[in-house]
Scaffold this active site. Structure first.
Site, PDB file in Angstrom:
ATOM      1  N   ASN A  44       0.844  -1.198   0.000  1.00 58.17           N
ATOM      2  CA  ASN A  44       0.000   0.000   0.000  1.00 58.17           C
ATOM      3  C   ASN A  44       0.877   1.244   0.000  1.00 58.17           C
ATOM      4  O   ASN A  44       1.939   1.284   0.635  1.00 58.17           O
ATOM      5  CB  ASN A  44      -1.025  -0.001   1.140  1.00 58.17           C
ATOM      6  CG  ASN A  44      -0.453  -0.252   2.520  1.00 58.17           C
ATOM      7  OD1 ASN A  44       0.609  -0.820   2.678  1.00 58.17           O
ATOM      8  ND2 ASN A  44      -1.180   0.189   3.535  1.00 58.17           N
ATOM      9  N   ILE A  45       0.422   2.215  -0.759  1.00 55.75           N
ATOM     10  CA  ILE A  45       1.180   3.457  -0.947  1.00 55.75           C
ATOM     11  C   ILE A  45       0.233   4.620  -0.668  1.00 55.75           C
ATOM     12  O   ILE A  45      -0.709   4.845  -1.437  1.00 55.75           O
ATOM     13  CB  ILE A  45       1.736   3.538  -2.388  1.00 55.75           C
ATOM     14  CG1 ILE A  45       2.606   2.313  -2.688  1.00 55.75           C
ATOM     15  CG2 ILE A  45       2.531   4.830  -2.586  1.00 55.75           C
ATOM     16  CD1 ILE A  45       2.971   2.145  -4.151  1.00 55.75           C
ATOM     17  N   GLU A  46       0.473   5.300   0.438  1.00 53.68           N
ATOM     18  CA  GLU A  46      -0.446   6.365   0.838  1.00 53.68           C
ATOM     19  C   GLU A  46       0.002   7.725   0.314  1.00 53.68           C
ATOM     20  O   GLU A  46       1.085   7.854  -0.257  1.00 53.68           O
ATOM     21  CB  GLU A  46      -0.583   6.358   2.369  1.00 53.68           C
ATOM     22  CG  GLU A  46      -1.176   5.033   2.838  1.00 53.68           C
ATOM     23  CD  GLU A  46      -1.412   4.952   4.328  1.00 53.68           C
ATOM     24  OE1 GLU A  46      -0.901   5.817   5.076  1.00 53.68           O
ATOM     25  OE2 GLU A  46      -2.114   4.007   4.744  1.00 53.68           O
ATOM     26  N   CYS A  55      -4.110   0.518  -2.443  1.00 48.88           N
ATOM     27  CA  CYS A  55      -3.954  -0.697  -1.637  1.00 48.88           C
ATOM     28  C   CYS A  55      -2.879  -1.609  -2.238  1.00 48.88           C
ATOM     29  O   CYS A  55      -2.595  -1.567  -3.447  1.00 48.88           O
ATOM     30  CB  CYS A  55      -5.255  -1.484  -1.607  1.00 48.88           C
ATOM     31  SG  CYS A  55      -6.564  -0.737  -0.642  1.00 48.88           S
ATOM     32  N   GLU A  57      -3.006  -4.816  -2.817  1.00 54.01           N
ATOM     33  CA  GLU A  57      -3.510  -5.781  -3.807  1.00 54.01           C
ATOM     34  C   GLU A  57      -3.602  -5.134  -5.187  1.00 54.01           C
ATOM     35  O   GLU A  57      -3.243  -5.730  -6.201  1.00 54.01           O
ATOM     36  CB  GLU A  57      -4.901  -6.284  -3.401  1.00 54.01           C
ATOM     37  CG  GLU A  57      -4.942  -7.015  -2.077  1.00 54.01           C
ATOM     38  CD  GLU A  57      -5.193  -6.095  -0.879  1.00 54.01           C
ATOM     39  OE1 GLU A  57      -4.680  -4.956  -0.874  1.00 54.01           O
ATOM     40  OE2 GLU A  57      -5.874  -6.537   0.052  1.00 54.01           O
ATOM     41  N   CYS A 102      -9.991  -5.202   0.727  1.00 56.55           N
ATOM     42  CA  CYS A 102     -11.134  -4.288   0.729  1.00 56.55           C
ATOM     43  C   CYS A 102     -12.022  -4.562  -0.492  1.00 56.55           C
ATOM     44  O   CYS A 102     -11.633  -5.254  -1.436  1.00 56.55           O
ATOM     45  CB  CYS A 102     -10.662  -2.830   0.746  1.00 56.55           C
ATOM     46  SG  CYS A 102     -10.180  -2.193  -0.875  1.00 56.55           S
ATOM     47  N   CYS A 105     -10.611  -3.661  -4.001  1.00 63.40           N
ATOM     48  CA  CYS A 105      -9.610  -4.620  -4.490  1.00 63.40           C
ATOM     49  C   CYS A 105     -10.270  -5.922  -4.945  1.00 63.40           C
ATOM     50  O   CYS A 105      -9.859  -6.525  -5.936  1.00 63.40           O
ATOM     51  CB  CYS A 105      -8.561  -4.895  -3.419  1.00 63.40           C
ATOM     52  SG  CYS A 105      -7.479  -3.480  -3.157  1.00 63.40           S
TER      53      CYS A 105
HETATM   54  N1  THU Z   1      -5.222  -1.459   2.734  1.00 62.67           N
HETATM   55  C1  THU Z   1      -4.682  -2.278   1.780  1.00 62.67           C
HETATM   56  O1  THU Z   1      -3.592  -2.016   1.249  1.00 62.67           O
HETATM   57  N2  THU Z   1      -5.372  -3.383   1.408  1.00 62.67           N
HETATM   58  C2  THU Z   1      -6.552  -3.751   1.957  1.00 62.67           C
HETATM   59  O2  THU Z   1      -7.170  -4.672   1.463  1.00 62.67           O
HETATM   60  C3  THU Z   1      -7.082  -3.045   3.132  1.00 62.67           C
HETATM   61  C4  THU Z   1      -6.500  -1.689   3.358  1.00 62.67           C
HETATM   62  C5  THU Z   1      -4.473  -0.267   3.130  1.00 62.67           C
HETATM   63  C6  THU Z   1      -5.080   1.024   2.705  1.00 62.67           C
HETATM   64  C7  THU Z   1      -4.451   1.990   3.690  1.00 62.67           C
HETATM   65  O3  THU Z   1      -3.157   2.356   3.187  1.00 62.67           O
HETATM   66  C8  THU Z   1      -4.232   1.157   4.936  1.00 62.67           C
HETATM   67  O4  THU Z   1      -4.356  -0.192   4.530  1.00 62.67           O
HETATM   68  C9  THU Z   1      -5.223   1.444   6.029  1.00 62.67           C
HETATM   69  O5  THU Z   1      -6.525   1.397   5.551  1.00 62.67           O
END
Ligand code: THU
Length: 147
Positions: A44-46, A55, A57, A102, A105
């Protein structure tokens, strides 16, 4: 024979350190296995503006699809809070729980994968995994064949 799912889980856990998560401090990593046994990783890259965040995935899927891949067998997903990454033991025992993908995804997976075939491997530790079909996590789904 294709790659052992525990091996795939281990790879996902090992990639947790590459997540860019300054805002949630929740690390997620995914290892996507193609039908030809190639593995694409994603984290995940915010983003400071929040909504552009991606996310793990989807990062893995978009990397793979943009390299020409279209046939996928499984994806392993691991997630944990930052404090757990600080202990070296996390590779073995410190992920608190399974981290299910999520809804967005799941829908991206539905675009490229047969819901009755594609395996989603939820990873708590490399030895504690739960394998589910995409159909179980996304029943009655809408996909490309509707259009
Ligand atoms: N996140 C994912 O990368 N994959 C998921 O299926 C659930 C959530 C990440 C998004 C965000 O960067 C962090 O988790 C918190 O929600």
């Amino acid at each position: 024979m294709f790659m052992d799912y525990r091996e795939l889980a281990k790879i996902a856990v090992d990639k947790l350190k590459y997540s860019y998560v300054p805002y949630s401090r929740f690390h997620v990593a995914a290892a996507l296995l193609t039908k030809e046994n190639k593995v694409y990783f994603g984290v995940n890259i915010e983003n400071a503006a929040y909504t552009p965040s991606n996310c793990a995935e989807r990062t893995a899927f978009f990397k793979a699809v943009s390299e020409g891949e279209r046939e996928f067998r499984a994806i392993a997903v691991a997630g944990c809070r930052e404090e757990h990454l600080k202990t070296p033991a996390y590779l073995k025992e410190c992920l608190e729980d399974f981290c299910p993908p999520c809804g967005v995804c799941r829908q991206v997976m539905r675009e490229f994968c047969d819901p009755e075939e594609f395996d989603i491997i939820l990873v708590r530790t490399p030895d504690d995994i739960k394998v589910m079909k995409l159909k179980e996590l996304l029943p009655e789904s809408f996909g490309p064949e509707y259009l």
